[in-house]
Design an enzyme around this catalytic site. Sequence first.
Site, PDB file in Angstrom:
ATOM      1  N   LEU A 187      -6.771  44.947  16.385  1.00  0.00           N
ATOM      2  CA  LEU A 187      -7.068  43.621  16.941  1.00  0.00           C
ATOM      3  C   LEU A 187      -6.449  42.512  16.094  1.00  0.00           C
ATOM      4  O   LEU A 187      -6.426  41.353  16.517  1.00  0.00           O
ATOM      5  CB  LEU A 187      -8.591  43.409  16.998  1.00  0.00           C
ATOM      6  CG  LEU A 187      -9.369  44.315  17.948  1.00  0.00           C
ATOM      7  CD1 LEU A 187     -10.863  44.054  17.813  1.00  0.00           C
ATOM      8  CD2 LEU A 187      -8.931  44.078  19.393  1.00  0.00           C
ATOM      9  N   SER A 188      -5.953  42.851  14.904  1.00  0.00           N
ATOM     10  CA  SER A 188      -5.472  41.813  13.985  1.00  0.00           C
ATOM     11  C   SER A 188      -4.360  40.950  14.583  1.00  0.00           C
ATOM     12  O   SER A 188      -4.384  39.720  14.423  1.00  0.00           O
ATOM     13  CB  SER A 188      -5.026  42.444  12.662  1.00  0.00           C
ATOM     14  OG  SER A 188      -6.139  43.005  12.010  1.00  0.00           O
ATOM     15  N   LYS A 228      -5.263  52.116   2.429  1.00  0.00           N
ATOM     16  CA  LYS A 228      -5.905  51.101   1.584  1.00  0.00           C
ATOM     17  C   LYS A 228      -5.855  51.460   0.091  1.00  0.00           C
ATOM     18  O   LYS A 228      -5.839  50.572  -0.755  1.00  0.00           O
ATOM     19  CB  LYS A 228      -7.351  50.880   2.025  1.00  0.00           C
ATOM     20  CG  LYS A 228      -7.445  50.113   3.346  1.00  0.00           C
ATOM     21  CD  LYS A 228      -8.866  49.755   3.676  1.00  0.00           C
ATOM     22  CE  LYS A 228      -8.932  48.918   4.929  1.00  0.00           C
ATOM     23  NZ  LYS A 228     -10.279  48.428   5.217  1.00  0.00           N
ATOM     24  N   ASP A 273     -12.397  42.628   2.573  1.00  0.00           N
ATOM     25  CA  ASP A 273     -13.429  43.262   3.394  1.00  0.00           C
ATOM     26  C   ASP A 273     -14.837  42.828   2.960  1.00  0.00           C
ATOM     27  O   ASP A 273     -15.714  42.625   3.797  1.00  0.00           O
ATOM     28  CB  ASP A 273     -13.316  44.796   3.315  1.00  0.00           C
ATOM     29  CG  ASP A 273     -12.214  45.330   4.230  1.00  0.00           C
ATOM     30  OD1 ASP A 273     -11.793  44.619   5.157  1.00  0.00           O
ATOM     31  OD2 ASP A 273     -11.775  46.480   4.005  1.00  0.00           O
ATOM     32  N   GLY A 280     -22.657  55.651   3.120  1.00  0.00           N
ATOM     33  CA  GLY A 280     -21.250  55.996   2.928  1.00  0.00           C
ATOM     34  C   GLY A 280     -20.838  55.757   1.489  1.00  0.00           C
ATOM     35  O   GLY A 280     -21.477  54.981   0.756  1.00  0.00           O
ATOM     36  N   ALA A 281     -19.763  56.435   1.089  1.00  0.00           N
ATOM     37  CA  ALA A 281     -19.257  56.269  -0.276  1.00  0.00           C
ATOM     38  C   ALA A 281     -17.733  56.256  -0.283  1.00  0.00           C
ATOM     39  O   ALA A 281     -17.109  56.558  -1.281  1.00  0.00           O
ATOM     40  CB  ALA A 281     -19.790  57.387  -1.168  1.00  0.00           C
ATOM     41  N   GLY A 291     -14.018  54.008   0.890  1.00  0.00           N
ATOM     42  CA  GLY A 291     -13.462  52.716   0.492  1.00  0.00           C
ATOM     43  C   GLY A 291     -14.273  51.535   1.000  1.00  0.00           C
ATOM     44  O   GLY A 291     -14.517  50.574   0.266  1.00  0.00           O
ATOM     45  N   ASN A 347     -25.169  58.964   0.781  1.00  0.00           N
ATOM     46  CA  ASN A 347     -23.953  59.621   1.296  1.00  0.00           C
ATOM     47  C   ASN A 347     -24.197  61.102   1.560  1.00  0.00           C
ATOM     48  O   ASN A 347     -24.998  61.743   0.891  1.00  0.00           O
ATOM     49  CB  ASN A 347     -22.781  59.460   0.322  1.00  0.00           C
ATOM     50  CG  ASN A 347     -21.448  59.723   1.005  1.00  0.00           C
ATOM     51  OD1 ASN A 347     -21.226  59.250   2.124  1.00  0.00           O
ATOM     52  ND2 ASN A 347     -20.571  60.473   0.375  1.00  0.00           N
ATOM     53  N   TYR A 357     -16.800  48.892  15.079  1.00  0.00           N
ATOM     54  CA  TYR A 357     -16.924  47.915  16.176  1.00  0.00           C
ATOM     55  C   TYR A 357     -16.383  48.426  17.510  1.00  0.00           C
ATOM     56  O   TYR A 357     -16.299  47.671  18.472  1.00  0.00           O
ATOM     57  CB  TYR A 357     -16.256  46.575  15.797  1.00  0.00           C
ATOM     58  CG  TYR A 357     -14.813  46.707  15.411  1.00  0.00           C
ATOM     59  CD1 TYR A 357     -14.451  46.854  14.080  1.00  0.00           C
ATOM     60  CD2 TYR A 357     -13.822  46.693  16.376  1.00  0.00           C
ATOM     61  CE1 TYR A 357     -13.134  46.990  13.708  1.00  0.00           C
ATOM     62  CE2 TYR A 357     -12.492  46.823  16.016  1.00  0.00           C
ATOM     63  CZ  TYR A 357     -12.164  46.976  14.677  1.00  0.00           C
ATOM     64  OH  TYR A 357     -10.850  47.110  14.321  1.00  0.00           O
TER      65      TYR A 357
HETATM   66  P1  NAP Z   1     -13.627  56.788   4.332  1.00  0.00           P
HETATM   67  O1  NAP Z   1     -13.139  56.358   3.000  1.00  0.00           O
HETATM   68  O2  NAP Z   1     -12.950  57.892   5.064  1.00  0.00           O
HETATM   69  O3  NAP Z   1     -15.193  57.182   4.144  1.00  0.00           O
HETATM   70  C1  NAP Z   1     -15.895  57.758   5.205  1.00  0.00           C
HETATM   71  C2  NAP Z   1     -17.367  57.879   4.833  1.00  0.00           C
HETATM   72  O4  NAP Z   1     -18.070  58.310   6.012  1.00  0.00           O
HETATM   73  C3  NAP Z   1     -17.675  58.893   3.737  1.00  0.00           C
HETATM   74  O5  NAP Z   1     -18.736  58.385   2.949  1.00  0.00           O
HETATM   75  C4  NAP Z   1     -18.116  60.115   4.540  1.00  0.00           C
HETATM   76  O6  NAP Z   1     -19.017  60.944   3.826  1.00  0.00           O
HETATM   77  C5  NAP Z   1     -18.852  59.460   5.673  1.00  0.00           C
HETATM   78  N1  NAP Z   1     -18.962  60.279   6.894  1.00  0.00           N
HETATM   79  C6  NAP Z   1     -17.963  60.618   7.725  1.00  0.00           C
HETATM   80  N2  NAP Z   1     -18.455  61.337   8.764  1.00  0.00           N
HETATM   81  C7  NAP Z   1     -19.802  61.453   8.566  1.00  0.00           C
HETATM   82  C8  NAP Z   1     -20.869  62.065   9.291  1.00  0.00           C
HETATM   83  N3  NAP Z   1     -20.634  62.712  10.449  1.00  0.00           N
HETATM   84  N4  NAP Z   1     -22.121  61.957   8.822  1.00  0.00           N
HETATM   85  C9  NAP Z   1     -22.363  61.275   7.657  1.00  0.00           C
HETATM   86  N5  NAP Z   1     -21.398  60.689   6.928  1.00  0.00           N
HETATM   87  C10 NAP Z   1     -20.123  60.767   7.373  1.00  0.00           C
HETATM   88  O7  NAP Z   1     -13.636  55.558   5.359  1.00  0.00           O
HETATM   89  P2  NAP Z   1     -13.716  53.991   4.996  1.00  0.00           P
HETATM   90  O8  NAP Z   1     -12.358  53.445   4.782  1.00  0.00           O
HETATM   91  O9  NAP Z   1     -14.735  53.813   3.937  1.00  0.00           O
HETATM   92  O10 NAP Z   1     -14.231  53.383   6.397  1.00  0.00           O
HETATM   93  C11 NAP Z   1     -15.554  53.647   6.865  1.00  0.00           C
HETATM   94  C12 NAP Z   1     -15.763  52.943   8.218  1.00  0.00           C
HETATM   95  O11 NAP Z   1     -15.787  51.517   8.029  1.00  0.00           O
HETATM   96  C13 NAP Z   1     -14.661  53.238   9.220  1.00  0.00           C
HETATM   97  O12 NAP Z   1     -15.264  53.454  10.481  1.00  0.00           O
HETATM   98  C14 NAP Z   1     -13.850  51.957   9.241  1.00  0.00           C
HETATM   99  O13 NAP Z   1     -13.195  51.741  10.487  1.00  0.00           O
HETATM  100  C15 NAP Z   1     -14.946  50.925   9.009  1.00  0.00           C
HETATM  101  N6  NAP Z   1     -14.436  49.630   8.480  1.00  0.00           N
HETATM  102  C16 NAP Z   1     -14.627  48.524   9.237  1.00  0.00           C
HETATM  103  C17 NAP Z   1     -14.190  47.292   8.772  1.00  0.00           C
HETATM  104  C18 NAP Z   1     -14.418  46.061   9.603  1.00  0.00           C
HETATM  105  O14 NAP Z   1     -13.779  45.033   9.347  1.00  0.00           O
HETATM  106  N7  NAP Z   1     -15.321  46.091  10.566  1.00  0.00           N
HETATM  107  C19 NAP Z   1     -13.536  47.194   7.531  1.00  0.00           C
HETATM  108  C20 NAP Z   1     -13.370  48.349   6.764  1.00  0.00           C
HETATM  109  C21 NAP Z   1     -13.824  49.579   7.264  1.00  0.00           C
HETATM  110  P3  NAP Z   1     -18.480  62.102   2.817  1.00  0.00           P
HETATM  111  O15 NAP Z   1     -18.186  61.403   1.508  1.00  0.00           O
HETATM  112  O16 NAP Z   1     -19.619  63.046   2.743  1.00  0.00           O
HETATM  113  O17 NAP Z   1     -17.246  62.692   3.458  1.00  0.00           O
END
Ligand code: NAP
Length: 281
Positions: free
Chosen positions: A23-24, A73, A109, A135-136, A138, A159, A224
């Site tokens: 969407l950016s 990232k 962010d 979550g843990a 980025g 997490n 979202y």
């Molecule tokens: P990431 O680094 O891949 O981390 C994913 C996290 O989700 C990990 O903690 C993982 O746990 C956990 N996870 C994945 N599937 C799971 C499940 N089925 N049950 C429980 N935990 C689960 O991803 P990220 O970059 O941090 O992004 C996370 C989310 O934030 C994404 O959906 C991203 O699109 C969103 N986001 C949104 C914005 C915004 O502006 N709205 C900005 C940044 C990110 P494990 O460590 O156990 O694998």
Amino acid sequence: MSRPITGTTLVAGVVGNPIAHSLSPILHNAWLDAAGIDGAYVALEVKEDGLQRLVEGLKGTSFRGLNVTLPFKTDALAAAGHIHPRARRAQAANLLTFAEGRVAADNTDGLGLLAAFNEQAPGFDPAAGPVTILGAGGAARGAVAAFLDAGCPQVRVVNRTLARAEALTAELGGDPYGLADAGAAFAGAIAVVNATSAGLADDSALSFPLAATPEGCVVMDMVYKPLVTPFLVQARALGRPTVDGLAMLIGQARPSFEAFFGQPPPRDLDVRALALKALGA
Ligand code: NAP
């Protein structure tokens, strides 16, 4: 976009893989139009190992900079000569700016997250009590740093892989919890933020014991698409106030726009309506 592209047009963009549904470009180009800036914002898809080469190629050009999304990232940090402390703490950058052949990395962010609370949960005070982050990865790291920096007295990190929550909190601060202890992490929390990638589809919906949160606890989902995720549906059914991930996306885009084009985006344009239209919501 009715503005002509000229030899002086300022160009910035977003890089990711996949990127087609970002969407950016919609947000930034609408702001450029409204502000009357001779600029353009494009989406670039690169291969998994391509970020470094892209940045090397662009940094000596007139290209203003890049927003960076999944899966780059972390790579974005390695591509930068100067790293803002909040990007270093998050170990992730969503913003690279180029000037005089140098590359600077930042992470907006966390700013976007707090802006989303400000907008959709007016009166919310991050310093008023414990906040629980799910979550843990980025996004969670950025959220933990943002809440601690905003004066939150305790950040709890839940997490699926407990060791990642332990490593994160050992480094940034806060207390780690496994999924089985989520109820304890919710007790007394003033906010719960889903920063996991679960909930992107109905079949991977999170089933957390949100009923353990106190009344008035603000529940936020960074996801979202859909705008109202199963997690937010659960929160609303309990009567909890909610904040959505689109407000965060717009909140992180604002400081990015200013970094690229030298002025804040106009406030009077309803970019959320444009984004909702693009989402089909
Ligand atoms: P990431 O680094 O891949 O981390 C994913 C996290 O989700 C990990 O903690 C993982 O746990 C956990 N996870 C994945 N599937 C799971 C499940 N089925 N049950 C429980 N935990 C689960 O991803 P990220 O970059 O941090 O992004 C996370 C989310 O934030 C994404 O959906 C991203 O699109 C969103 N986001 C949104 C914005 C915004 O502006 N709205 C900005 C940044 C990110 P494990 O460590 O156990 O694998």
